[in-house]
Design an enzyme around this catalytic site. Structure first.
Site, PDB file in Angstrom:
ATOM      1  N   HIS A  56       0.958  -1.230  -0.110  1.00 28.48           N
ATOM      2  CA  HIS A  56      -0.113   0.020   0.073  1.00 28.48           C
ATOM      3  C   HIS A  56       0.822   1.076  -0.036  1.00 28.48           C
ATOM      4  CE1 HIS A  56      -3.909  -1.800   0.827  1.00 28.48           C
ATOM      5  NE2 HIS A  56      -3.317  -2.908   1.090  1.00 28.48           N
ATOM      6  N   SER A  73      -5.807   1.499  -5.964  1.00 34.63           N
ATOM      7  CA  SER A  73      -5.405   2.601  -4.980  1.00 34.63           C
ATOM      8  C   SER A  73      -5.548   3.995  -5.350  1.00 34.63           C
ATOM      9  CB  SER A  73      -3.781   2.279  -4.723  1.00 34.63           C
ATOM     10  OG  SER A  73      -3.270   3.031  -3.806  1.00 34.63           O
ATOM     11  N   ARG A  74      -5.325   4.241  -6.601  1.00 30.36           N
ATOM     12  CA  ARG A  74      -5.284   5.578  -7.157  1.00 30.36           C
ATOM     13  C   ARG A  74      -7.048   6.203  -6.951  1.00 30.36           C
ATOM     14  NH1 ARG A  74      -1.505   3.794 -10.868  1.00 30.36           N
ATOM     15  NH2 ARG A  74      -3.205   3.468 -12.432  1.00 30.36           N
ATOM     16  N   GLY A  75      -8.050   5.046  -7.319  1.00 30.67           N
ATOM     17  CA  GLY A  75      -9.302   5.675  -7.198  1.00 30.67           C
ATOM     18  C   GLY A  75      -9.543   5.851  -5.800  1.00 30.67           C
ATOM     19  N   GLN A  77      -7.935   6.711  -3.337  1.00 30.80           N
ATOM     20  CA  GLN A  77      -7.243   7.926  -2.674  1.00 30.80           C
ATOM     21  C   GLN A  77      -7.657   9.165  -3.573  1.00 30.80           C
ATOM     22  OE1 GLN A  77      -3.376   8.436  -1.047  1.00 30.80           O
ATOM     23  NE2 GLN A  77      -2.978   6.223  -1.069  1.00 30.80           N
ATOM     24  N   PHE A 106       0.915   4.013   7.144  1.00 32.78           N
ATOM     25  CA  PHE A 106      -0.528   4.385   7.951  1.00 32.78           C
ATOM     26  C   PHE A 106      -1.560   3.850   6.816  1.00 32.78           C
ATOM     27  CE2 PHE A 106      -4.106   7.453   7.810  1.00 32.78           C
ATOM     28  CZ  PHE A 106      -4.468   7.072   9.005  1.00 32.78           C
ATOM     29  N   ILE A 108      -5.372   3.078   5.958  1.00 28.99           N
ATOM     30  CA  ILE A 108      -6.825   3.572   6.340  1.00 28.99           C
ATOM     31  C   ILE A 108      -7.435   3.383   4.975  1.00 28.99           C
ATOM     32  CG2 ILE A 108      -6.420   6.036   5.375  1.00 28.99           C
ATOM     33  CD1 ILE A 108      -8.355   6.858   7.657  1.00 28.99           C
ATOM     34  N   CYS A 109      -8.847   2.992   5.135  1.00 28.30           N
ATOM     35  CA  CYS A 109      -9.793   2.742   3.843  1.00 28.30           C
ATOM     36  C   CYS A 109     -10.197   4.230   3.565  1.00 28.30           C
ATOM     37  CB  CYS A 109     -10.851   1.837   4.256  1.00 28.30           C
ATOM     38  SG  CYS A 109     -11.761   1.563   2.921  1.00 28.30           S
ATOM     39  N   ALA A 110      -9.431   4.620   2.593  1.00 33.02           N
ATOM     40  CA  ALA A 110      -9.649   5.976   1.896  1.00 33.02           C
ATOM     41  C   ALA A 110     -10.632   6.280   0.886  1.00 33.02           C
ATOM     42  CB  ALA A 110      -8.194   6.457   1.381  1.00 33.02           C
TER      43      ALA A 110
END
Length: 157
Positions: A56, A73-75, A77, A106, A108-110
């Site tokens: 991550h 991941s980009r989506g 965040q 760190f 977190i479900c962003a």
């Protein structure tokens, strides 16, 4: 019937132990797959969780590459795209302090969360002891994996 491939599962969670627990099996539906995932996540040792964490990017850092995991991941965040410069800088500093304190990124479900909210969560979690933070991290990892399994199954239809 869902029969996700090993590579597809690895895009959802980078823990080899988790992937091995789910791969090579057929699931009646997304609910059955998610239930198996939760059981497998509960069985992971901390080293397995750290293996998943290593895949991550830091909050505020854009995942590179053309893999499905990087795109997800980009989506997830996407809230960082409109973050104010002071919030971005505070996240960089907060990520550094967090990693020094806990020894890992760190997590977190962003998805759907604005940058300022994630920063607030980061700062709050810096007050956790190591054991409490590990439990929070496990919960956030489970949320991310669950979200990604849903995306994966949408793509398998």
């Amino acid at each position: 019937m869902l029969e996700p491939a090993t590579d597809d599962l690895a895009a959802c969670c980078a823990s080899r132990r988790w992937v091995e627990a789910l791969a090579g099996r057929a699931y009646a539906d997304l609910g059955a797959l998610r239930a198996a995932s939760r059981r497998a996540l509960d069985e992971l040792g901390w080293a397995d969780v750290e293996e998943a964490l290593a895949a991550h990017p830091r909050i505020g850092e854009r995942a590179g590459g053309e893999t499905r995991e990087a795109a997800w991941s980009r989506g997830e965040q996407s809230g960082m795209g409109v973050a104010a410069p002071d919030v971005r800088l505070a996240l960089v500093d907060g990520n550094r302090v967090y990693e020094e304190r806990f020894g890992h990124v760190f997590l977190i479900c962003a998805s759907g969360r604005p940058a300022r909210e994630m920063l607030g969560e980061l700062l709050e979690r810096l007050g956790n002891d190591a054991e409490t933070e590990r439990e929070v991290v496990r919960g956030e990892l489970a949320k991310i994996v669950d979200l990604r399994l849903g995306k994966l199954c949408e793509g398998l239809k």
